[in-house]
Design an enzyme around this catalytic site. Sequence first.
Site, PDB file in Angstrom:
ATOM      1  N   GLY A 497       0.823  -1.196   0.000  1.00  0.00           N
ATOM      2  CA  GLY A 497       0.000   0.000   0.000  1.00  0.00           C
ATOM      3  C   GLY A 497       0.856   1.245   0.000  1.00  0.00           C
ATOM      4  N   GLN A 498       0.186   2.376   0.088  1.00  0.00           N
ATOM      5  CA  GLN A 498       0.848   3.674   0.047  1.00  0.00           C
ATOM      6  C   GLN A 498       0.450   4.454   1.283  1.00  0.00           C
ATOM      7  OE1 GLN A 498       2.797   4.563  -2.635  1.00  0.00           O
ATOM      8  NE2 GLN A 498       3.376   6.610  -1.932  1.00  0.00           N
ATOM      9  N   LYS A 518       9.084  -0.184   4.794  1.00  0.00           N
ATOM     10  CA  LYS A 518       8.523   1.141   4.505  1.00  0.00           C
ATOM     11  C   LYS A 518       9.633   2.005   3.921  1.00  0.00           C
ATOM     12  CE  LYS A 518       5.532   2.880   7.235  1.00  0.00           C
ATOM     13  NZ  LYS A 518       4.847   3.467   8.412  1.00  0.00           N
ATOM     14  N   ASP A 608      -2.576   9.459  14.739  1.00  0.00           N
ATOM     15  CA  ASP A 608      -2.995   9.081  13.380  1.00  0.00           C
ATOM     16  C   ASP A 608      -3.506   7.650  13.369  1.00  0.00           C
ATOM     17  OD1 ASP A 608      -3.508   9.573  10.725  1.00  0.00           O
ATOM     18  OD2 ASP A 608      -1.520   8.951  10.050  1.00  0.00           O
TER      19      ASP A 608
END
Length: 804
Positions: A497-498, A518, A608
Amino acid sequence: MELTRHFIHLTVLLLVLLSISVATSRDTITPSHPLNEPETLSSNNGMFHLGFFTPTNYSYLGIWYMSNTPVVWVANRDQPIKNSSSALLQISEDGNLVIMDNANSNGILVWSTSLSNISSNTTAQLLNTGNLVLQENTTGRILWQSFQHPTNTLLQKMELSTNKFTGKKVKLTSWRTPQDPSMGEFSLSLERLSMPEEFVWKGVQPYWRSGPWNGVTFLGIPGNNINNLDGFYLDRSYDDNGTYYLSFNFANQSLLLICVLTDDGNINDYYWDYVKKNWSIAWIAINSECDVYGKCGASGICDRTSEPICSCLPGFEPMNSSEWNRQNWSSGCIRKKALQCEDNGFVMLENSKTADFAVWSSPTEYDCRTQCIRNCSCEAYAYDAGIGCMLWAGSLIDIQRFSTGGTDLYIRVPNSDSGKKKNTVTVIIAVTVTVGVIVLVSCIFILWKRTSRKDVDRANSESQGRVQKNELLELSQFEFERLAIATNNFHLNNKLGQGGFGPVYKGTLEDGQEIAVKRLSRASGQGQEEFMNEVLVISKLQHRNLVRLLGCYIAERYSNSFLLNFNAISDPSKQVLSWEKRFAIIEGIARGLLYLHRDSRLRIIHRDLKLSNILLDGELNAKISDFGMAKIFCHTEDEANTRRVVGTFGYMSPEYVMEGLFSEKSDVFSFGVLILEIVSKRKNASFYEDAESLSLIGFAWKLWNDDKIAGLIDAEIGNVSSVADIMRCIHIGLLCVQELARDRPTMTAVISMLNSETVNLAPPKQPAFMHRQTMLDTDSSSHRTRSDGSHSINYLSLTNMQGR
């Protein structure tokens, strides 16, 4: 050790159970329907039974598992009934639950819940957890529960607790003998609340000690037994009344385990073996003499693999040599020569159970050694990533050496004993270097005065970057080429994913270990500072529900993992993720947050938390990831303000979005959104099912007010028997997203609500963000507060919730 003997008192004699000829399937006692011997109550799931049993010549009221399984709770353990046929359990006129001995016409009160000023309109119910509760009929309020008055057995979701202000405890107490359930001489309680530990007491003397809890395990339990603590957790209820709770729970409800304090002071964990159809030993606390508290006396260390098992710590010798030679170690050891305040070093003891009476000092390992050196009374120190720095002054008692597990313990000794020798040349060099440094610093200061502030700021920034880079290099165990090979040159097929930093790739190392890599993108809206912050934060944390850092170039450990998103709410085999698995994910995220907020000495606010930042391993255990925006709080801080609001729309609390204020309650808000998304399989920030609702939160609130909240449940879950549990989770989610931060529960309270069906939930207040917005299609946004109080738009990530 005769395990059979210690297990006798856990088992209801088969002949006794066969003598119970009358049984009912009801789980409730009402004023008009008492329980007469030999009747029994059965929990709704059929797992637990309540009734009278007779281990010897006396009768007791008890709770046990299915037939031919152990008694886990006894009511009248010190007031037995001689004639079992006269025993009666009923609701009295004043609303209490009582046991009566009706051997004569008047009847004798044997046992009572002994509550005053309660409603007479009460009932008693045996719950599916094995908890017997007395509740008020009109309100459903729990007035009394057996979980608050345990005997010798800890069940799932039962809590041992101690209040740090009042000293009030919920503890286990052993049976007197394997056949006599009356109060024995051993008890198990939670102690040393600055770094909580389990203690077994023999009367008022300590008999066994677990070592301090580090968020994953107790440091006094050998490493090969750590897996037996899976499912255990410890909560600290600071915001309520200062009570600490220890409990355990398993996502797999078919796993049956009980923790029993035996009549000889041991702790035995038993699990149900479905193949043998019997209870088997999972773990025993006391396996050797070394496990007994203080076996080798003060400043002695016990090693079960040595002969003799006791020896003195480095720099110490036996206080009484003749006793020591006779293997009587109670007098312990004393220093060979007194310590001076200076000229000291340390000897490291690996894999040690740390001594009792530790004092917490700081969260960093460097400060730990420094503070011990500066404190003339400091005898030893140790550091654990989940606890921080521990210091000891005075006697060092109950130290043990393990083959694996424990932690490294540093004993203070004179330099002559630590292998350090004074050297005249070293002294001369030190003086020369010191003078040189002073001259050099003076020159630099003069140059600094003549240099512009801009150049200095740039130099400081570069210096700080080098420091961070050096810290990362210290963590690094990987070469770039090795990661390139593991990910097939970061092939698109391996892209998971991004994120805000850039792409995340799945890789496999040469030993078969699977990793997530990452990689910071040049186009990332988040910079190197946030990237380094994530690495450094993760490197200082250790918890089963947080990702684990393997090294740099950044590698987050995850075995057979996939990201929790809306395609991942079905497992990789495309089978619908059951409610039990979804609940385990919710609970795992909650435990990870609790560790960040309370159990970690760093006290971290994630800022987050969202679905795409939750990893699931091969067993679907939740791992919180992405700490690039995390902030470390001091323990005196409850709230902070920022001019740069970062996060993801749909998960950010209103006070953070509008005012830049963030606290633990900001993460609680995000967690509430996660609950609603996992239960409903709907996205919050792009939810358009209801024209009047801004988001999933608004839609859920509308259904709640219309008494149609069941409509929020994902239809793919299908017909389940646990609708009440799902509704309870939705209720908790709505409590977490309430508009005012002070109305939201702490994660400590959330854990308690998730794991206790007896905790009454307050009605939720209206959540924030109730009306539709028009900015959801923007790519990114962030608020930077100007001096005039207005806000400008600048970089806040919006995660695209797609399958990875």
